[in-house]
Write a protein that holds these residues in place. Structure first.
Motif, PDB file in Angstrom:
ATOM      1  N   ALA A  20       5.376   2.649   5.108  1.00  0.00           N
ATOM      2  CA  ALA A  20       6.493   1.806   5.540  1.00  0.00           C
ATOM      3  C   ALA A  20       6.138   1.093   6.839  1.00  0.00           C
ATOM      4  O   ALA A  20       5.609   1.700   7.766  1.00  0.00           O
ATOM      5  N   MET A  21       6.438  -0.197   6.886  1.00  0.00           N
ATOM      6  CA  MET A  21       6.268  -0.971   8.112  1.00  0.00           C
ATOM      7  C   MET A  21       7.436  -0.663   9.034  1.00  0.00           C
ATOM      8  O   MET A  21       8.584  -0.601   8.605  1.00  0.00           O
ATOM      9  N   MET A  22       7.116  -0.485  10.320  1.00  0.00           N
ATOM     10  CA  MET A  22       8.105  -0.091  11.307  1.00  0.00           C
ATOM     11  C   MET A  22       8.118  -1.082  12.469  1.00  0.00           C
ATOM     12  O   MET A  22       7.147  -1.795  12.699  1.00  0.00           O
ATOM     13  N   VAL A  43       1.032   4.419  13.125  1.00  0.00           N
ATOM     14  CA  VAL A  43      -0.242   3.858  13.566  1.00  0.00           C
ATOM     15  C   VAL A  43      -0.124   2.350  13.753  1.00  0.00           C
ATOM     16  O   VAL A  43       0.750   1.699  13.184  1.00  0.00           O
ATOM     17  N   GLU A  44      -1.027   1.821  14.544  1.00  0.00           N
ATOM     18  CA  GLU A  44      -1.132   0.391  14.791  1.00  0.00           C
ATOM     19  C   GLU A  44      -1.530  -0.320  13.489  1.00  0.00           C
ATOM     20  O   GLU A  44      -2.173   0.269  12.627  1.00  0.00           O
ATOM     21  N   THR A  45      -1.136  -1.581  13.379  1.00  0.00           N
ATOM     22  CA  THR A  45      -1.573  -2.400  12.255  1.00  0.00           C
ATOM     23  C   THR A  45      -2.329  -3.614  12.779  1.00  0.00           C
ATOM     24  O   THR A  45      -2.091  -4.072  13.898  1.00  0.00           O
ATOM     25  N   LYS A  46      -3.224  -4.105  11.969  1.00  0.00           N
ATOM     26  CA  LYS A  46      -3.972  -5.336  12.259  1.00  0.00           C
ATOM     27  C   LYS A  46      -3.837  -6.248  11.049  1.00  0.00           C
ATOM     28  O   LYS A  46      -3.875  -5.790   9.906  1.00  0.00           O
ATOM     29  N   SER A  52      -3.753 -11.844   4.359  1.00  0.00           N
ATOM     30  CA  SER A  52      -2.599 -12.190   5.213  1.00  0.00           C
ATOM     31  C   SER A  52      -1.534 -11.102   5.188  1.00  0.00           C
ATOM     32  O   SER A  52      -0.348 -11.360   5.000  1.00  0.00           O
ATOM     33  N   TRP A  53      -1.995  -9.874   5.370  1.00  0.00           N
ATOM     34  CA  TRP A  53      -1.071  -8.745   5.350  1.00  0.00           C
ATOM     35  C   TRP A  53      -1.505  -7.724   6.404  1.00  0.00           C
ATOM     36  O   TRP A  53      -2.696  -7.471   6.555  1.00  0.00           O
ATOM     37  N   PRO A  54      -0.566  -7.110   7.116  1.00  0.00           N
ATOM     38  CA  PRO A  54      -0.954  -6.106   8.112  1.00  0.00           C
ATOM     39  C   PRO A  54      -1.490  -4.849   7.434  1.00  0.00           C
ATOM     40  O   PRO A  54      -0.911  -4.367   6.463  1.00  0.00           O
ATOM     41  N   MET A  55      -2.588  -4.342   7.956  1.00  0.00           N
ATOM     42  CA  MET A  55      -3.217  -3.140   7.429  1.00  0.00           C
ATOM     43  C   MET A  55      -3.232  -2.073   8.526  1.00  0.00           C
ATOM     44  O   MET A  55      -3.428  -2.387   9.694  1.00  0.00           O
TER      45      MET A  55
END
Length: 78
Positions: A20-22, A43-46, A52-55
């Motif tokens: 889940a994105m927070m 955790v951090e996302t990049k 074109s999606w945060p991982m």
């Protein structure tokens, strides 16, 4: 400091599981890496430029004992 709506907090309680994105009240973003009865790790996302999606990364940015502690700290589902 502003607070999130009760509706968003309830959605977070129901849907905030690994992947889940927070977001938090400071404007930071992350992804839940782990959620158990006694631990939640965000955790951090990049941004992956190829899709074109945060991982998620391995950089732990927040850790909580339970969902209520996480919400009280300002983190909710995005």
């Amino acid at each position: 400091m502003n607070d999130w709506s009760e509706n968003l907090k309830n959605i977070t309680r129901e849907q905030a599981y690994p992947g889940a994105m927070m977001k938090n009240l400071k404007g930071e973003f992350g992804m839940i890496k782990m959620r158990t009865d006694s631990k939640i790790i965000i955790v951090e996302t990049k941004l992956d430029s190829k899709i074109s999606w945060p991982m998620p990364t391995n950089n732990e940015i927040a850790c909580f004992n339970d969902i209520e502690e996480m919400i009280k700290a300002g983190w909710v589902i995005d």
